[in-house]
Design an enzyme around this catalytic site. Structure first.
Site, PDB file in Angstrom:
ATOM      1  CD  GLU A 150      -3.009  -1.240   2.034  1.00 36.18           C
ATOM      2  OE1 GLU A 150      -2.853  -0.235   3.235  1.00 36.18           O
ATOM      3  OE2 GLU A 150      -3.977  -1.607   2.271  1.00 36.18           O
ATOM      4  CD  GLU A 193      -3.602  -5.694   4.067  1.00 42.36           C
ATOM      5  OE1 GLU A 193      -4.249  -4.775   4.538  1.00 42.36           O
ATOM      6  OE2 GLU A 193      -2.051  -5.212   4.302  1.00 42.36           O
TER       7      GLU A 193
END
Length: 487
Positions: free
Chosen positions: A179, A387
């Site tokens: 991320e 995720e």
């Protein structure tokens, strides 16, 4: 030592036909969120150590000093993973633990922790999946300017060489960054994440240098790893939707897609920054000077897979003058925007949707659409859900159990979305539940619980929640159980 990667092909029950052979069932954590041992083994402070000690930055003044004490309890945690039937474990490496200043030689004591963890996983038949960076930049590198400085990308390449040199014979799947949008835009834009800076231009500079760090790391990994090893990057792509079908709202969605998604997928997967992103942000940075000769060729080095993190969709509009809009972009409250060049876009909570403890709307169709959109835009690129999960207000019952039916329903819906995407042609090779266990949830401290395993932080006792047993059954079946959540 050299070890053969474990066979991660699940044993299929007769009725299990939902997911393809070889689909990787896993769970994920991150170093600062679970390890603890913040001052042991030569580790020095990262930006999250500093940020968490800054008054008012983290809920209740919580820090990751102890977290879930995974550093000391990794053997028990791996045994628990094996008990649950996990086929893969996605962990991140603490840069401050293995190269404390961000420069120079490795600290072998730091590397030894990851060597032992990987060996324990292999012995348990669990595939280790290593992420090089999950937001914990060594503080000394931040003191030198951090990600807005080009030199940080070169330091990251050196660090990648150290870690891959130590673990490359035993880890078969590598992720460069987790991320990077959060690292750049929450860390340097809105300031709700470490290092807590609120500088729009610096956020864009950080985004480019994170892209460059990814490319340089891919070069290093390809030079050092065995030919069979795979490389990837993990992006929290925003599933952006306009509030209405108006042209103005469509442009708001375009803007957020540019600075939320294509700022990374453009250079990484197409070798170019989007023209509209450059136009939207040209008043903040001079892209012709920021992007140097050869950068885009480096950034666009091929990867073997793209990791996608998804929790909730992003609903946007152009503000109406005089209207009062809550800041509902799901990334934490701040007077400063994490969307440089698009600060005026309004964010909305979807009406009629159930929400998690994070106040995020629950929408599995968002994951399906995100996977399908990515599949269509980048055909031939294997995908993984790296995720996905939800925080709820979990508690231990008098009987010592943690019942979390809302999480089971969340996971069932999102795994069904993955299954539908695969059936419709998306090449999705795995699913990693976030998170294996409750942990330090960044600026929320210990107030939010995402884990399938409950952690009593006072005693460090682990209690598998009902969702952990449910997920274990999914892995055993290699498919979804009945929607009522029975095991």
């Amino acid at each position: 030592m050299t070890a053969v990667r474990p066979d991660i092909t699940p044993k299929q029950a007769p009725e299990a036909t939902n997911f393809p052979t070889g689909f990787m069932w896993g769970a994920a954590t991150a170093s600062y969120q679970v390890e603890g041992a913040a001052a042991e083994g030569g580790r020095t402070p990262s930006i999250w150590d500093t940020f968490s000690r800054t008054p008012g930055k983290v809920h209740n003044g919580d820090t990751g000093d102890i977290a879930a004490d995974h550093y000391h309890r990794y053997r028990d945690d791996v045994a628990l993973m094996k008990q649950l039937g996990l086929k893969a474990y996605r962990f991140s490496v603490s840069w401050s633990r293995v190269q404390p200043t961000g420069r120079g030689p490795a600290v072998e004591r730091g590397l030894d922790f990851y060597r032992k963890l990987v060996d324990e996983l292999l012995d348990a038949g669990i595939a280790p999946v290593a992420t090089l960076y999950h937001w914990d930049l060594p503080q000394e590198l931040e003191d030198a300017g951090g990600w807005p400085e080009r030199a940080t990308a070169e330091r990251f390449a050196d660090y990648a060489a150290i870690v891959s040199g130590a673990l490359g014979d035993r880890v078969g799947l590598w992720t460069t960054l987790n991320e990077p949008w959060c690292s750049a835009f929450l860390g340097y834009g809105s300031g709700v994440h470490a290092p807590g800076r609120t500088e729009p231009a610096a956020a864009l500079q950080a985004a480019h240098h994170l892209n460059l760090a990814h490319g340089r790391a891919i070069e290093v990994l390809r030079a050092q790893l065995p030919a069979a090893a795979q490389t990837s990057v993990t992006l929290n792509l925003h599933q952006v939707r306009p509030l209405t079908d108006s042209a103005a709202d469509a442009d708001a969605a375009r803007r957020i897609d540019a600075v939320g998604n294509r700022v990374f997928t453009g250079p990484m997967l197409r070798g170019e920054y989007p023209e509209d992103l450059i136009a939207d942000t040209s008043h903040l940075v001079d892209w012709s000077k920021l992007v140097q000769d050869g950068d885009l060729a480096t950034i666009s080095r091929p990867v073997d897979a793209l990791g996608i993190n998804y929790y909730t969709p992003t609903l946007v509009s152009t503000p109406v003058q005089g209207a009062d809009y809550a800041r509902s972009d799901a990334h934490g409250a701040s007077d400063h925007s994490p969307w440089p060049g698009s600060e005026g876009v309004a964010f909305h909570l979807a009406e009629g949707k159930e929400r998690t403890a994070m106040d995020w709307s629950i929408d599995p169709d968002g994951l399906y659409n995100l996977l399908m959109d990515t599949h269509r835009e980048h055909p031939g690129l294997p995908l993984m859900v790296t995720e996905n999960g939800a925080a709820f207000d979990d508690y231990v019952s008098p009987e010592g159990k943690v019942e979390d039916p809302a999480r089971i329903a969340y996971l069932h819906g999102h795994l069904d979305a993955v299954q539908r995407a695969i059936a419709d042609g998306a090449d999705v090779g795995g699913y990693f539940l976030w998170s294996l266990m409750d942990n330090f949830e960044w600026a929320y401290g210990y107030s939010k619980r995402f884990g399938a395993v409950y952690v009593d932080y006072a005693s460090q006792r682990r209690i598998p929640k009902a969702s952990a047993h449910w997920y274990s059954d999914v892995i055993r079946r290699h498919g979804l159980p009945p929607a009522d959540g029975t095991v």
